[in-house]
Design an enzyme around this catalytic site. Sequence first.
Site, PDB file in Angstrom:
ATOM      1  N   ASP A  56      -1.900 -33.974 -34.555  1.00  0.00           N
ATOM      2  CA  ASP A  56      -2.321 -32.714 -33.810  1.00  0.00           C
ATOM      3  C   ASP A  56      -0.774 -32.051 -33.343  1.00  0.00           C
ATOM      4  OD1 ASP A  56      -4.056 -30.800 -32.767  1.00  0.00           O
ATOM      5  OD2 ASP A  56      -3.616 -31.858 -30.629  1.00  0.00           O
ATOM      6  N   SER A  96      -7.208 -26.200 -29.991  1.00  0.00           N
ATOM      7  CA  SER A  96      -7.811 -26.957 -30.896  1.00  0.00           C
ATOM      8  C   SER A  96      -9.336 -27.070 -30.631  1.00  0.00           C
ATOM      9  CB  SER A  96      -7.194 -28.504 -31.033  1.00  0.00           C
ATOM     10  OG  SER A  96      -5.814 -28.406 -31.390  1.00  0.00           O
ATOM     11  N   GLN A 143      -8.440 -29.318 -39.470  1.00  0.00           N
ATOM     12  CA  GLN A 143      -8.719 -28.771 -37.950  1.00  0.00           C
ATOM     13  C   GLN A 143      -8.954 -27.158 -37.814  1.00  0.00           C
ATOM     14  OE1 GLN A 143      -5.590 -27.835 -34.920  1.00  0.00           O
ATOM     15  NE2 GLN A 143      -5.885 -29.753 -34.407  1.00  0.00           N
TER      16      GLN A 143
END
Length: 284
Positions: A203, A227, A277
Amino acid sequence: MLEVTRRLLELLDLSPIGDDHFQGDSEDLGFPNVFGGQVLGQALMAASRTVEDRLCHSLHAYFLRPGNHSMPIDYEVQRVRDGGSFSVRRVIARQDGKEILTGAMSFQTTEPGLAHQVAMPPAPEPESLKSELELGKEIASQLPAAVQEMLTRERPIEIRPVDPLNPIQPEKRSPQRQNWLRALGPLPDDPVLHRCLLTYASDFSFLETSMVPHGLSFMDRRLQVASLDHAIWFHRDFRMDDWLLYDKDSPSSSGGRGFNRGNFFNRDGVLVASTTQEALIRQR
């Protein structure tokens, strides 16, 4: 093992609080909310604690609410199915009784099969690059105190950007980024731990890939960024205490959302994991 790495392993070592229920502490990395990679890594660890002799091969999660890094996180694991080769788990992360993440993980027994992969793209060797920590110290005097502390603190995951961006003066570039990364210090020979650590690290700087073509950085106060979801596929075994190349691109952004993709390669060019993502990149 370095102290900063030991603390990360302790963060991922959840405490059981009931049948298929676990609790994990939170860490403050200087972000307004809990780092999404922490919640993902802990969620995968919780699910893995309920599966025997099978490793995670895919993870799909949605971020529902921002997490508070001053509170612990409770993880509920639901045993969806245990088949002959695959097991599926659903995980719900909660703080103060509210869901902050929901996800599903699939686990598989080891078996042979057809194999192919894309070639690793060219990249300079990690030894030729400066770390994010070194780069942060170079510009720290130009930043507010809170941002200085965030960019110059010791961290368990060493990241060395290829062609790094200046967050103070971002420039428009094509939507591709590369980082070499690894955990500092030798790690135990536990494939579950290495998967959770990669999940945690995946991430970092991911959503920023979709900001690059617009000449924006995380320091731009006009932006609201977060996110929205995250997916990982584990293809082959790897070690997080060896260098991995995180090769990322962003095929599209629209509607206040940026879509990002990534591949992890080891130094031998073996593709070990892939990620996607979608992130909120809303202009206020």
